[in-house]
Design an enzyme around this catalytic site. Structure first.
Site, PDB file in Angstrom:
ATOM      1  N   HIS A 299       0.736  -0.548   0.042  1.00  0.00           N
ATOM      2  CA  HIS A 299       0.026   0.196  -0.522  1.00  0.00           C
ATOM      3  C   HIS A 299       1.044   1.627  -0.123  1.00  0.00           C
ATOM      4  O   HIS A 299       1.349   1.429   0.409  1.00  0.00           O
ATOM      5  CB  HIS A 299      -1.075  -0.058   1.383  1.00  0.00           C
ATOM      6  N   ASP A 347      -7.194  -4.734   1.554  1.00  0.00           N
ATOM      7  CA  ASP A 347      -8.823  -5.142   0.344  1.00  0.00           C
ATOM      8  C   ASP A 347      -8.174  -6.606   0.423  1.00  0.00           C
ATOM      9  O   ASP A 347      -9.187  -7.813   0.403  1.00  0.00           O
ATOM     10  CB  ASP A 347      -8.080  -5.018  -0.710  1.00  0.00           C
TER      11      ASP A 347
END
Length: 405
Positions: A299, A347
């Site tokens: 990320h 996610d």
């Protein structure tokens, strides 16, 4: 002689900024950091700092700087709602990870995000049966949860009691009802005054031992994440004076894009593919050799790993769902880390929860959307109360007119 890494104060001095701005650079992945020698402080990459200085000295104008800010750049808006730091994010100064671990519900988190003080808009009895137009939508089993909800919100807005009220209490009462109704729409059930995580979990797997607790944890972790694409879209809509329903629709529509909510679906597909592999490490190596990305690992804002993913995966390990697919999911995580050192993000964690309980990618995305609705409403409320219109200017790069006038 310059060292490879500098102390926080030396790094800030070198850049000519305060410590808060230094941390903003780090949180956006523009400066690498690592633990200091004492284990309590951190050090900051001297080479990254030099690159930032060079870009500044290259004479980047204000317009270029503003354009860069729209893509993981420096902050462009003031907010009191949430803060992202390299080790986690905060809701009005409260750690989202701590809230999730300590049993906070989405409703309690919404009260914090909406700055409700002593007022509890969820205490107002406002549950209702669906109007016939909504009931018809829910009977369309082929409609995905996100699209179904996007279609329903404008219909619900027709009956909103305080759609354009300037009263902060009225707005928060409407927000509370909208949050509950959105969650019900996403899982195709009736609105309820029961805790949202219980309503959603029961709609998918009544026999899912541990699932309500995992949904609760995920909802809180996903409730807000600063000025992401869907939250920005929500704020733009709210800045025009649009109702909470319309602003939330903008957020949902933006989430539907493959570069936003689609990340959850890709993560789910990746996990399903790897669960069929006897040696996932070989398939991971093959993907990397072909130059393919590994969905939902890494990320931009969390160079040391997404703490939201870590917290949710830890909660998943504690529940031991049946059938137990966790060992296979953990082998996949280990394989990716061994090959490229990347950590799973939120996610992946959402997709892992759905996969462990044999639920679809739509379920994982519905959890994300229901949680993020609390944040969208917080941004809409904050933007409405500011009274300002968001209207940036564009930098024209097309063919110039031959003459003006």
């Amino acid at each position: 002689m310059r060292t490879d890494y500098l102390s926080a104060q030396d790094a800030a001095t070198r850049l000519g900024v305060n410590l808060a701005t230094l941390y903003a650079y780090v949180s956006r992945g523009r400066i690498d950091s690592r633990p200091g020698p004492d284990g309590r402080t951190r050090e900051y990459s001297a080479s990254d700092i030099e690159q930032l200085i060079e870009r500044k000295q290259a004479g980047r104008g204000a317009a270029q700087g503003a354009a860069h800010s729209l893509a993981w750049g420096l902050p462009v808006m003031e907010t009191r709602i949430s803060l992202i730091r390299p080790r986690g994010h905060y809701y009005r100064g409260e750690s989202a990870m701590v809230l999730a671990k300590n049993g906070a519900t989405l409703e309690e988190t919404a009260l914090l995000l909406w700055d409700c003080g002593g007022h509890d808009p969820f205490a107002v009895e406002s549950s209702r049966r669906w109007p016939e137009a909504i009931a018809v939508l829910l009977r369309r089993s082929e409609a995905p949860p996100l699209e179904r909800t996007i279609a329903a919100l404008p219909l619900l807005a027709l009956d909103a009691t305080h759609a354009h009220s300037a009263d902060p209490l009225h707005r928060r009462q409407d927000a509370a009802l909208l949050l509950r109704e959105t969650a019900a729409l996403l899982c195709a059930t009736q609105p309820s005054a029961q805790p949202i995580h219980q309503v959603m979990a029961a709609s998918w797997r009544k026999d899912g031992v541990g699932l309500p607790e995992l949904v609760r944890c995920a909802l809180v972790l996903c409730a807000d994440h600063e000025l992401n694409a869907s939250s920005f879209a929500t704020r733009v809509a709210a800045s025009t004076g649009a109702s909470l329903h319309a602003a939330a629709c903008a957020g949902l529509a933006t989430l539907s894009g493959p570069h936003h909510g689609g990340a959850v679906a890709r993560a789910h597909a990746f996990i399903q593919e790897m669960l069929r592999e006897r040696k996932p490490v070989d398939r991971v190596r093959e993907r990397l050799r072909r130059g393919e990305t590994l969905p939902a690992f890494g990320h931009t804002l969390y160079p040391e790993g997404d703490p939201r993913g870590a917290v949710l995966l830890e909660a998943l390990q504690i529940t031991h769902p049946r059938p137990n697919k966790l060992p296979a999911i953990e082998r996949l995580i280990d394989a990716v880390q061994a090959q490229c050192g990347l950590q799973p993000n939120v996610d992946f964690a959402l997709a892992a929860v759905a996969s462990a309980y044999e639920l679809s990618a739509d379920v994982a995305l519905a959890i994300f959307a229901a949680g993020r609705m609390a944040g969208w409403l917080a941004h809409a409320l904050e933007q409405q109360e500011s009274g300002s219109l968001i209207r940036p200017r564009a930098s024209y790069v097309g063919r110039m007119p031959q003459r003006e006038g």
